[in-house]
Design a protein around this motif. Structure first.
Motif, PDB file in Angstrom:
ATOM      1  N   ILE A   1       0.838  -1.205   0.000  1.00 55.13           N
ATOM      2  CA  ILE A   1       0.000   0.000   0.000  1.00 55.13           C
ATOM      3  C   ILE A   1       0.873   1.256   0.000  1.00 55.13           C
ATOM      4  CG2 ILE A   1      -1.718   1.278   1.344  1.00 55.13           C
ATOM      5  CD1 ILE A   1      -2.752  -1.434   2.307  1.00 55.13           C
ATOM      6  N   MET A   2       1.945   1.248   0.805  1.00 56.91           N
ATOM      7  CA  MET A   2       2.809   2.428   0.884  1.00 56.91           C
ATOM      8  C   MET A   2       3.531   2.681  -0.439  1.00 56.91           C
ATOM      9  SD  MET A   2       2.300   3.734   3.802  1.00 56.91           S
ATOM     10  CE  MET A   2       3.639   4.921   3.867  1.00 56.91           C
ATOM     11  N   LYS A   3       3.818   1.643  -1.205  1.00 53.22           N
ATOM     12  CA  LYS A   3       4.437   1.851  -2.522  1.00 53.22           C
ATOM     13  C   LYS A   3       3.519   2.652  -3.437  1.00 53.22           C
ATOM     14  CE  LYS A   3       5.566  -2.452  -3.488  1.00 53.22           C
ATOM     15  NZ  LYS A   3       6.147  -3.609  -4.192  1.00 53.22           N
ATOM     16  N   ILE A   4       2.203   2.393  -3.328  1.00 57.75           N
ATOM     17  CA  ILE A   4       1.247   3.143  -4.149  1.00 57.75           C
ATOM     18  C   ILE A   4       1.148   4.584  -3.651  1.00 57.75           C
ATOM     19  CG2 ILE A   4      -1.162   3.271  -4.844  1.00 57.75           C
ATOM     20  CD1 ILE A   4       0.399   1.082  -6.216  1.00 57.75           C
ATOM     21  N   ARG A   5       1.136   4.756  -2.314  1.00 50.12           N
ATOM     22  CA  ARG A   5       0.997   6.103  -1.751  1.00 50.12           C
ATOM     23  C   ARG A   5       2.222   6.974  -2.036  1.00 50.12           C
ATOM     24  NH1 ARG A   5      -0.504   6.213   4.370  1.00 50.12           N
ATOM     25  NH2 ARG A   5      -0.175   8.425   3.877  1.00 50.12           N
ATOM     26  N   SER A   6       3.422   6.418  -1.822  1.00 49.19           N
ATOM     27  CA  SER A   6       4.646   7.214  -1.978  1.00 49.19           C
ATOM     28  C   SER A   6       5.168   7.233  -3.399  1.00 49.19           C
ATOM     29  CB  SER A   6       5.727   6.659  -1.050  1.00 49.19           C
ATOM     30  OG  SER A   6       6.038   5.327  -1.384  1.00 49.19           O
ATOM     31  N   GLU A   7       4.664   6.291  -4.243  1.00 51.10           N
ATOM     32  CA  GLU A   7       5.126   6.184  -5.623  1.00 51.10           C
ATOM     33  C   GLU A   7       6.650   6.043  -5.677  1.00 51.10           C
ATOM     34  OE1 GLU A   7       3.659   9.482  -7.819  1.00 51.10           O
ATOM     35  OE2 GLU A   7       1.547   8.841  -7.705  1.00 51.10           O
ATOM     36  N   MET A   8       7.181   5.291  -4.720  1.00 51.37           N
ATOM     37  CA  MET A   8       8.617   5.019  -4.684  1.00 51.37           C
ATOM     38  C   MET A   8       8.831   3.523  -4.514  1.00 51.37           C
ATOM     39  SD  MET A   8      10.197   8.098  -2.353  1.00 51.37           S
ATOM     40  CE  MET A   8      10.003   9.817  -2.838  1.00 51.37           C
ATOM     41  N   PRO A   9       9.959   3.022  -5.016  1.00 54.21           N
ATOM     42  CA  PRO A   9      10.223   1.575  -4.884  1.00 54.21           C
ATOM     43  C   PRO A   9      10.557   1.193  -3.438  1.00 54.21           C
ATOM     44  CG  PRO A   9      12.079   2.673  -5.939  1.00 54.21           C
ATOM     45  CD  PRO A   9      10.984   3.709  -5.824  1.00 54.21           C
ATOM     46  N   LEU A  10       9.713   0.361  -2.872  1.00 54.60           N
ATOM     47  CA  LEU A  10       9.933  -0.173  -1.524  1.00 54.60           C
ATOM     48  C   LEU A  10       9.963  -1.690  -1.605  1.00 54.60           C
ATOM     49  CD1 LEU A  10       7.360   1.996   0.467  1.00 54.60           C
ATOM     50  CD2 LEU A  10       9.806   2.406   0.288  1.00 54.60           C
ATOM     51  N   SER A  11      10.704  -2.313  -0.708  1.00 55.12           N
ATOM     52  CA  SER A  11      10.730  -3.785  -0.633  1.00 55.12           C
ATOM     53  C   SER A  11      10.970  -4.203   0.808  1.00 55.12           C
ATOM     54  CB  SER A  11      11.818  -4.377  -1.532  1.00 55.12           C
ATOM     55  OG  SER A  11      13.099  -3.935  -1.129  1.00 55.12           O
ATOM     56  N   ILE A  12      10.421  -5.339   1.171  1.00 56.46           N
ATOM     57  CA  ILE A  12      10.590  -5.882   2.519  1.00 56.46           C
ATOM     58  C   ILE A  12      10.902  -7.360   2.416  1.00 56.46           C
ATOM     59  CG2 ILE A  12       8.126  -6.364   2.846  1.00 56.46           C
ATOM     60  CD1 ILE A  12       8.557  -5.576   5.811  1.00 56.46           C
ATOM     61  N   GLU A  13      11.775  -7.829   3.298  1.00 55.07           N
ATOM     62  CA  GLU A  13      12.221  -9.240   3.295  1.00 55.07           C
ATOM     63  C   GLU A  13      12.160  -9.758   4.726  1.00 55.07           C
ATOM     64  OE1 GLU A  13      16.266 -11.854   2.368  1.00 55.07           O
ATOM     65  OE2 GLU A  13      16.218  -9.680   2.035  1.00 55.07           O
ATOM     66  N   ALA A  14      11.593 -10.959   4.903  1.00 54.21           N
ATOM     67  CA  ALA A  14      11.473 -11.582   6.228  1.00 54.21           C
ATOM     68  C   ALA A  14      12.383 -12.794   6.304  1.00 54.21           C
ATOM     69  CB  ALA A  14      10.036 -11.987   6.513  1.00 54.21           C
ATOM     70  N   ARG A  15      13.269 -12.796   7.299  1.00 55.10           N
ATOM     71  CA  ARG A  15      14.160 -13.943   7.551  1.00 55.10           C
ATOM     72  C   ARG A  15      13.855 -14.464   8.953  1.00 55.10           C
ATOM     73  NH1 ARG A  15      19.719 -10.789   5.799  1.00 55.10           N
ATOM     74  NH2 ARG A  15      19.109 -10.287   3.636  1.00 55.10           N
ATOM     75  N   ILE A  16      13.017 -15.450   9.025  1.00 55.75           N
ATOM     76  CA  ILE A  16      12.565 -15.979  10.315  1.00 55.75           C
ATOM     77  C   ILE A  16      13.030 -17.425  10.438  1.00 55.75           C
ATOM     78  CG2 ILE A  16      10.569 -16.360  11.817  1.00 55.75           C
ATOM     79  CD1 ILE A  16       9.036 -14.382  10.100  1.00 55.75           C
ATOM     80  N   GLU A  17      13.670 -17.721  11.563  1.00 56.45           N
ATOM     81  CA  GLU A  17      14.046 -19.119  11.806  1.00 56.45           C
ATOM     82  C   GLU A  17      12.792 -19.986  11.870  1.00 56.45           C
ATOM     83  OE1 GLU A  17      16.466 -19.374  15.242  1.00 56.45           O
ATOM     84  OE2 GLU A  17      18.160 -18.276  14.357  1.00 56.45           O
ATOM     85  N   PRO A  18      12.852 -21.202  11.321  1.00 51.47           N
ATOM     86  CA  PRO A  18      11.625 -22.028  11.219  1.00 51.47           C
ATOM     87  C   PRO A  18      10.906 -22.225  12.546  1.00 51.47           C
ATOM     88  CG  PRO A  18      13.417 -22.994   9.939  1.00 51.47           C
ATOM     89  CD  PRO A  18      14.015 -21.852  10.696  1.00 51.47           C
ATOM     90  N   GLU A  19      11.651 -22.411  13.654  1.00 49.55           N
ATOM     91  CA  GLU A  19      10.989 -22.682  14.931  1.00 49.55           C
ATOM     92  C   GLU A  19      10.325 -21.443  15.520  1.00 49.55           C
ATOM     93  OE1 GLU A  19      15.392 -21.967  15.806  1.00 49.55           O
ATOM     94  OE2 GLU A  19      14.173 -23.027  14.323  1.00 49.55           O
ATOM     95  N   LEU A  20      10.601 -20.249  14.933  1.00 49.30           N
ATOM     96  CA  LEU A  20      10.009 -19.010  15.453  1.00 49.30           C
ATOM     97  C   LEU A  20       8.823 -18.529  14.629  1.00 49.30           C
ATOM     98  CD1 LEU A  20      13.210 -16.954  16.394  1.00 49.30           C
ATOM     99  CD2 LEU A  20      11.798 -18.404  17.861  1.00 49.30           C
TER     100      LEU A  20
END
Length: 584
Positions: free
Chosen positions: A435-454
């Motif tokens: 949603i924020m990419k549409i609002r700000s019209e800027m390239p945003l990216s997010i990455e999640a690195r979660i250990e499997p047991e968490l």
């Protein structure tokens, strides 16, 4: 007699409780002292018995170990005496003394063997050397006939490929009435597949062990070899009983020099029978005197019960709805003080009932308003769903995806007080970034690195969104591209969640101020500080929600190598009983 009358008789009234209390004040101390004294006396006897019993068993074990040491010494001496081994090698296949050479070898071996066997002073130990031709050499010629009849079964059990260790052959009986002899063997040879020169047979008479075990005058004892077969002692004692009752004391020791075991058993009744009988007689006398005292206590209990009856009637009338009912108080004793307190309690209860009735009415109105307010978000979600369907039909995948992300966030807001997994929270962050990419019209990216047991870790819903929002709002001031990484890991007994961005960052002075703000007590007024940015409210909200959920939590902000900010959250590992924490 009606049901109410029977119920009144069987009910444990305060009057009857007073009677019971009088009885308990006499019975309980006497019984408690008697039981404690009996228990301490019994425990003391058990400790003394165990100490004495262990000392006795250790003496027996030490005597048997010394005997095994004598046997081990003889076998080691023969193995390590090179001259004797050379003579045995030459004499290995001699079945009869046919020549003078055979005779001289026989005398040389017998003299050396006699010198070796002179160390064990125990007359119950007999040693024999048997060569490959089954020729027997022994310092004691009287026992040759006895060993001849057992030679074949004994040698059958000897493993010729083990010349290093003593081998335990078991107990053999000369006759049905004979106690038998326990035999050990050691192969004399070089091993490695070469034929052995001779076998050293050692016989220890079972009567020797029986004589040792006769020192136990109390209880039953038995000696077992490594295979669990009895050597000597009581036939009623087993090495592995199917079930030892609580009334039987059992001790089992393993000999250090061998894998033999010594088992000892005795019954509790034989130890404490007389003491237990005296204890039960004393308890019986206490009960007799208690019955006499109970008759006297009736008179005192009846006089004490009268004020309590009045208190009971007032309480019953108040419970039935007569709120004006109060207790008439007379005197200045404890019962009068209780009456004043009781009347004050009734006054407070009446006020509380009035307040509760008013609060219930207000709560009913608020629930109706809340139900009405829930209609609006659901109407909005249904409207967005219709827009999404229209965009899909128009093949506008981009905007339909944005609408879908917005709908998921709205659903999360509607259930903000329900628990959520860390994986689900990261998925909602992805919707928020879309949603924020549409609002700000800027390239945003997010990455999640979660250990499997968490991934299944229960956290407050949307707890990470204020941090990601700060990274987007303040990290894009002077940058055209922003990448956010959420990393969850376990380290040193705690769970860490790090939110890292590569934005424009923040100076160290402001970072230090923010860390002080987050670690400050909520009662301290910090608004007079130099910086009062928006993120203080969002970050403090995050740390407070985590503390309410897990009991304790920490947040630290620092600069990273990419030039942005890293926010690290530290929380304790929830208990394995199901993460019993409150969710806010």
């Amino acid at each position: 007699m009606g049901k109410e009358a029977r119920a009144a008789m069987t009910r444990l009234t305060y009057y009857r409780r007073i009677q019971l209390s009088f009885l308990l004040f006499i019975i309980f101390p006497i019984l408690a002292v008697s039981v404690i004294s009996y228990t301490l006396l019994k425990q003391n006897m058990i400790e003394k018995f165990q100490i004495s019993n262990n000392s006795m068993l250790n003496v027996i074990v030490g005597e048997i170990d010394r005997t095994i040491d004598d046997v081990t010494f003889a076998s080691h001496y023969i193995v390590n005496d090179s001259e004797l081994r050379a003579s045995l090698n030459l004499f290995a296949d001699t079945s009869r003394l046919n020549t003078y050479t055979d005779y001289t070898r026989f005398i040389r071996i017998k003299d050396s063997f006699s010198m070796i066997t002179s160390k064990p002073l125990n007359n119950s130990i007999h040693m024999y050397l048997v060569n490959r031709a089954n020729f027997i050499l022994s310092p004691d010629s009287e026992n040759l006939a006895a060993i001849n009849s057992k030679l074949v079964p004994l040698l059958k059990n000897v493993n010729a490929s083990k010349p290093v260790v003593l081998q335990y052959l078991g107990l053999l009986h000369d006759s049905a009435d004979d106690a038998g002899t326990y035999y050990l063997a050691r192969v004399i040879g070089d091993g490695g597949g070469k034929p052995y020169s001779a076998v050293l047979l050692v016989g220890i008479e079972a009567a020797y062990f029986e004589k040792l075990l006769e020192r136990v005058e109390f209880g039953q004892i038995a000696l077992f070899d490594g295979a669990g077969k009895p050597i000597a002692g009581s036939p009623d004692v087993r090495l592995q009983p199917r079930g030892t009752p609580d009334s039987v004391f059992r001790t089992q020791l393993t000999l250090d020099k061998t894998d033999w075991k010594l088992a000892y058993e005795t019954s509790e009744d034989s130890l404490f029978g007389q003491i237990s009988r005296a204890f039960y007689i004393g308890i019986g006398l206490v009960l007799v005197f208690t019955l006499l005292f109970s008759v006297i206590s009736l008179l005192f209990a009846r006089r004490l019960h009268s004020p309590i009856q009045k208190l009971q009637r007032v309480a019953r009338q108040f419970a039935l709805g007569n709120r004006d009912m109060r207790l008439e108080v007379k005197g200045r004793d404890d019962i009068a003080e209780l009456g004043h307190s009781f009347n004050g309690m009734l006054d407070e209860i009446e006020v509380l009932i009035t307040n509760i009735e008013q609060e219930q009415e207000k709560k009913r109105v608020m629930e109706l308003e809340a139900l009405f307010m829930q209609i609006r978000p659901h109407f909005l979600i249904n409207t967005l769903n219709s827009i999404k369907c229209s965009l899909i039909l128009s093949k506008d995948q981009v905007h339909s995806g944005i609408v879908d992300s917005l709908m998921n966030l709205l659903r999360a807001y509607l259930k903000v007080n329900t628990p959520s997994s860390l994986e689900e929270v990261c998925r909602l962050l992805g919707y928020y970034v879309d949603i924020m990419k549409i609002r700000s019209e800027m390239p945003l990216s997010i990455e999640a690195r979660i250990e499997p047991e968490l991934k299944s870790l229960i956290v407050p819903k949307l707890v990470l969104q204020p941090i990601v929002e700060n990274a987007i709002v303040h990290g894009l001031d002077e940058k055209d591209l922003l990448h956010i990484v959420v990393h969850a890991y376990r380290e040193q007994g705690r769970i860490y969640v790090a939110i890292e961005d590569d934005g424009c960052g923040m100076d160290e002075e402001q970072l230090a101020w923010l860390n002080r703000q987050l670690n400050a007590s909520p009662d301290i007024d910090t608004d007079a500080e130099e910086y009062v940015p928006y993120e203080r409210v969002g970050l403090r909200n995050v740390i407070q929600r985590l503390k309410l959920t897990y009991g304790s939590a920490e947040m630290k902000l620092s600069s990273n190598a990419a030039g942005g900010i890293t926010v690290i959250l530290a929380i304790p590992i929830p208990s394995p009983s199901g993460q019993e924490v409150s969710h806010v």
